[in-house]
Design a protein around this motif. Sequence first.
Motif, PDB file in Angstrom:
ATOM      1  N   LYS A 142       0.797  -1.225   0.000  1.00 43.03           N
ATOM      2  CA  LYS A 142       0.000   0.000   0.000  1.00 43.03           C
ATOM      3  C   LYS A 142       0.827   1.272   0.000  1.00 43.03           C
ATOM      4  N   CYS A 143       2.120   1.180   0.324  1.00 41.23           N
ATOM      5  CA  CYS A 143       2.954   2.383   0.261  1.00 41.23           C
ATOM      6  C   CYS A 143       2.900   3.006  -1.126  1.00 41.23           C
ATOM      7  N   ARG A 144       2.736   2.161  -2.146  1.00 44.97           N
ATOM      8  CA  ARG A 144       2.695   2.661  -3.525  1.00 44.97           C
ATOM      9  C   ARG A 144       1.517   3.595  -3.751  1.00 44.97           C
ATOM     10  N   PHE A 145       0.432   3.366  -3.031  1.00 50.84           N
ATOM     11  CA  PHE A 145      -0.759   4.186  -3.227  1.00 50.84           C
ATOM     12  C   PHE A 145      -0.532   5.614  -2.737  1.00 50.84           C
ATOM     13  N   LEU A 146       0.186   5.756  -1.621  1.00 49.33           N
ATOM     14  CA  LEU A 146       0.460   7.111  -1.129  1.00 49.33           C
ATOM     15  C   LEU A 146       1.437   7.838  -2.044  1.00 49.33           C
ATOM     16  N   MET A 232      -2.159 -15.265  -3.342  1.00 49.00           N
ATOM     17  CA  MET A 232      -3.526 -15.011  -2.897  1.00 49.00           C
ATOM     18  C   MET A 232      -3.625 -13.883  -1.864  1.00 49.00           C
ATOM     19  N   PRO A 233      -2.722 -13.799  -0.874  1.00 48.38           N
ATOM     20  CA  PRO A 233      -2.809 -12.671   0.066  1.00 48.38           C
ATOM     21  C   PRO A 233      -2.721 -11.320  -0.639  1.00 48.38           C
ATOM     22  N   ALA A 234      -1.844 -11.230  -1.650  1.00 51.42           N
ATOM     23  CA  ALA A 234      -1.717  -9.969  -2.407  1.00 51.42           C
ATOM     24  C   ALA A 234      -2.999  -9.666  -3.169  1.00 51.42           C
ATOM     25  N   ARG A 235      -3.638 -10.710  -3.705  1.00 48.50           N
ATOM     26  CA  ARG A 235      -4.884 -10.493  -4.435  1.00 48.50           C
ATOM     27  C   ARG A 235      -5.983  -9.991  -3.494  1.00 48.50           C
ATOM     28  N   LYS A 236      -6.126 -10.619  -2.340  1.00 45.74           N
ATOM     29  CA  LYS A 236      -7.158 -10.196  -1.394  1.00 45.74           C
ATOM     30  C   LYS A 236      -6.923  -8.766  -0.928  1.00 45.74           C
ATOM     31  N   LEU A 237      -5.657  -8.428  -0.725  1.00 44.18           N
ATOM     32  CA  LEU A 237      -5.321  -7.065  -0.301  1.00 44.18           C
ATOM     33  C   LEU A 237      -5.747  -6.056  -1.363  1.00 44.18           C
ATOM     34  N   LEU A 238      -5.437  -6.342  -2.628  1.00 42.19           N
ATOM     35  CA  LEU A 238      -5.800  -5.418  -3.703  1.00 42.19           C
ATOM     36  C   LEU A 238      -7.304  -5.323  -3.876  1.00 42.19           C
ATOM     37  N   GLU A 239      -7.997  -6.435  -3.720  1.00 43.56           N
ATOM     38  CA  GLU A 239      -9.457  -6.406  -3.843  1.00 43.56           C
ATOM     39  C   GLU A 239     -10.077  -5.593  -2.712  1.00 43.56           C
ATOM     40  N   ASP A 240      -9.488  -5.647  -1.523  1.00 42.64           N
ATOM     41  CA  ASP A 240      -9.951  -4.809  -0.417  1.00 42.64           C
ATOM     42  C   ASP A 240      -9.776  -3.323  -0.725  1.00 42.64           C
ATOM     43  N   GLU A 241      -8.787  -3.017  -1.562  1.00 38.36           N
ATOM     44  CA  GLU A 241      -8.514  -1.625  -1.909  1.00 38.36           C
ATOM     45  C   GLU A 241      -9.316  -1.146  -3.115  1.00 38.36           C
ATOM     46  N   ILE A 262      -7.367   4.823 -10.505  1.00 36.87           N
ATOM     47  CA  ILE A 262      -6.532   5.244  -9.385  1.00 36.87           C
ATOM     48  C   ILE A 262      -7.347   6.023  -8.354  1.00 36.87           C
ATOM     49  N   ARG A 263      -8.265   6.842  -8.812  1.00 36.51           N
ATOM     50  CA  ARG A 263      -9.056   7.646  -7.866  1.00 36.51           C
ATOM     51  C   ARG A 263      -9.967   6.786  -6.992  1.00 36.51           C
ATOM     52  N   ASP A 264     -10.219   5.545  -7.410  1.00 35.96           N
ATOM     53  CA  ASP A 264     -11.109   4.669  -6.652  1.00 35.96           C
ATOM     54  C   ASP A 264     -10.381   3.778  -5.657  1.00 35.96           C
ATOM     55  N   ILE A 265      -9.057   3.815  -5.626  1.00 34.68           N
ATOM     56  CA  ILE A 265      -8.300   3.021  -4.656  1.00 34.68           C
ATOM     57  C   ILE A 265      -8.537   3.596  -3.262  1.00 34.68           C
ATOM     58  N   ARG A 266      -8.948   2.764  -2.351  1.00 31.02           N
ATOM     59  CA  ARG A 266      -9.343   3.211  -1.012  1.00 31.02           C
ATOM     60  C   ARG A 266      -8.249   4.047  -0.335  1.00 31.02           C
ATOM     61  N   ALA A 267      -7.005   3.571  -0.369  1.00 33.94           N
ATOM     62  CA  ALA A 267      -5.923   4.272   0.328  1.00 33.94           C
ATOM     63  C   ALA A 267      -5.599   5.618  -0.313  1.00 33.94           C
ATOM     64  N   ILE A 268      -5.913   5.776  -1.577  1.00 37.02           N
ATOM     65  CA  ILE A 268      -5.725   7.064  -2.245  1.00 37.02           C
ATOM     66  C   ILE A 268      -6.917   7.971  -1.985  1.00 37.02           C
ATOM     67  N   ARG A 269      -8.100   7.428  -2.175  1.00 37.71           N
ATOM     68  CA  ARG A 269      -9.335   8.210  -2.009  1.00 37.71           C
ATOM     69  C   ARG A 269      -9.487   8.750  -0.595  1.00 37.71           C
ATOM     70  N   ASP A 270      -9.132   7.956   0.402  1.00 34.00           N
ATOM     71  CA  ASP A 270      -9.359   8.336   1.797  1.00 34.00           C
ATOM     72  C   ASP A 270      -8.165   8.997   2.470  1.00 34.00           C
ATOM     73  N   GLU A 331       4.411  18.602   5.788  1.00 32.28           N
ATOM     74  CA  GLU A 331       3.204  17.884   5.409  1.00 32.28           C
ATOM     75  C   GLU A 331       3.418  16.372   5.489  1.00 32.28           C
ATOM     76  N   LEU A 332       2.342  15.661   5.844  1.00 33.83           N
ATOM     77  CA  LEU A 332       2.367  14.206   5.913  1.00 33.83           C
ATOM     78  C   LEU A 332       1.044  13.684   5.350  1.00 33.83           C
ATOM     79  N   ARG A 333       1.132  12.712   4.453  1.00 36.07           N
ATOM     80  CA  ARG A 333      -0.090  12.083   3.930  1.00 36.07           C
ATOM     81  C   ARG A 333      -0.398  10.863   4.780  1.00 36.07           C
ATOM     82  N   VAL A 334      -1.652  10.752   5.225  1.00 34.58           N
ATOM     83  CA  VAL A 334      -2.036   9.737   6.209  1.00 34.58           C
ATOM     84  C   VAL A 334      -3.322   9.042   5.769  1.00 34.58           C
ATOM     85  N   VAL A 335      -3.399   7.729   6.029  1.00 40.62           N
ATOM     86  CA  VAL A 335      -4.614   6.955   5.776  1.00 40.62           C
ATOM     87  C   VAL A 335      -4.567   5.718   6.670  1.00 40.62           C
TER      88      VAL A 335
END
Length: 346
Positions: A142-146, A232-241, A262-270, A331-335
């Motif tokens: 998820k670091c990639r999303f930030l 599979m863990p990576a797939r479930k993680l991405l589907e959660d996002e 990209i705008r719909d990825i949870r960690a980016i959107r929130d 500044e710090l980006r947080v989610v």
Amino acid sequence: MMIIRPITEQDHDALWQIAQMTGVGFSSLQPDPEMVQRKLEWAVNSFRAEKPLEEAYYLFVMEDMETGTVVGVTGIESAVGLKAPWYNYKVNTQVHASRELDVYTRIKTLTLCSDYTGHSELCTLFLTPQYRKSSNGHLLSKCRFLFMATHAPRFNESIIAELRGFCDEEGESPFWEALGRHFFAVDFVEADQQVARGKSFIAELMPRNPIYTNLLPAKAQCVIGQTHPDTMPARKLLEDEGFRYTGYIDIFDGGPVLETQIRDIRAIRDSRHYRVRVHDCLDTDESVWLMANTHFCDFRCIAGQLSFEGLEFVNISQQQAEVLNIRDGDELRVVPLFNPQRHNHR
């Protein structure tokens, strides 16, 4: 503490060691000295370029701050298929019907396509086995999303993740054996080594007409769109996002391609920007947060606890500030590290 940072030339030996752990089917990082060096140079040049490269490769490492050991890698390609063709199979449905014979049959077909040309891609995610614990995998992915959230102009609006397909305990791919092997007469392991240099050569040898999957062995039909157990863990993680499988697969091993905006990825959107206040002592709750500075070449990301002060400020520890290379007022980006809607029901 684990930290995510851009890869540097000094990480060559660590990248080579990780490449020797990835295993069959992990085509984006193979134990090939030339490939490892090429990937490293591409990533370093992508971070150093004065203007964004047309096809940039942003590769990050996870470092254990206590030991100084690199324990994982994770990457993003800004665009695929702009210099060399990017092929996938699209899983379609053909209907064969006859009223006279009272026959109605739906058959899946595989059609070679380049529909993802220009899309950004998540890639090269690998965490060494001894560190597959706690929240390390979530941080590494998820670091990639930030990073994308802060540097959005460098990426396409759409992004994909091509996941490793199923192979058996002997390292054989039923999909490759049923299809690719007939047009490229080598076994899966050797083909995997060739794929590390690019997949366009496979497409050049494969039939251009749709392939009827009912002509393939049952074992091959069953693994179309299936994910390797280790992935599979990576797939479930991405589907959660917010990523979804929409019927595209890898032409090599039949693994699924997940996609989203990209705008719909949870960690980016929130995610939100806050001003930092640094404290020697800090009272926090048990929530775990993903936090990253807003730098580019000096990007840093960690997972940890913090507290909020109103709507504008976030309180972090002195140690966190030093690791993130930020000071009071920056500044710090947080989610939240985990998707609250999914995590609360586990």
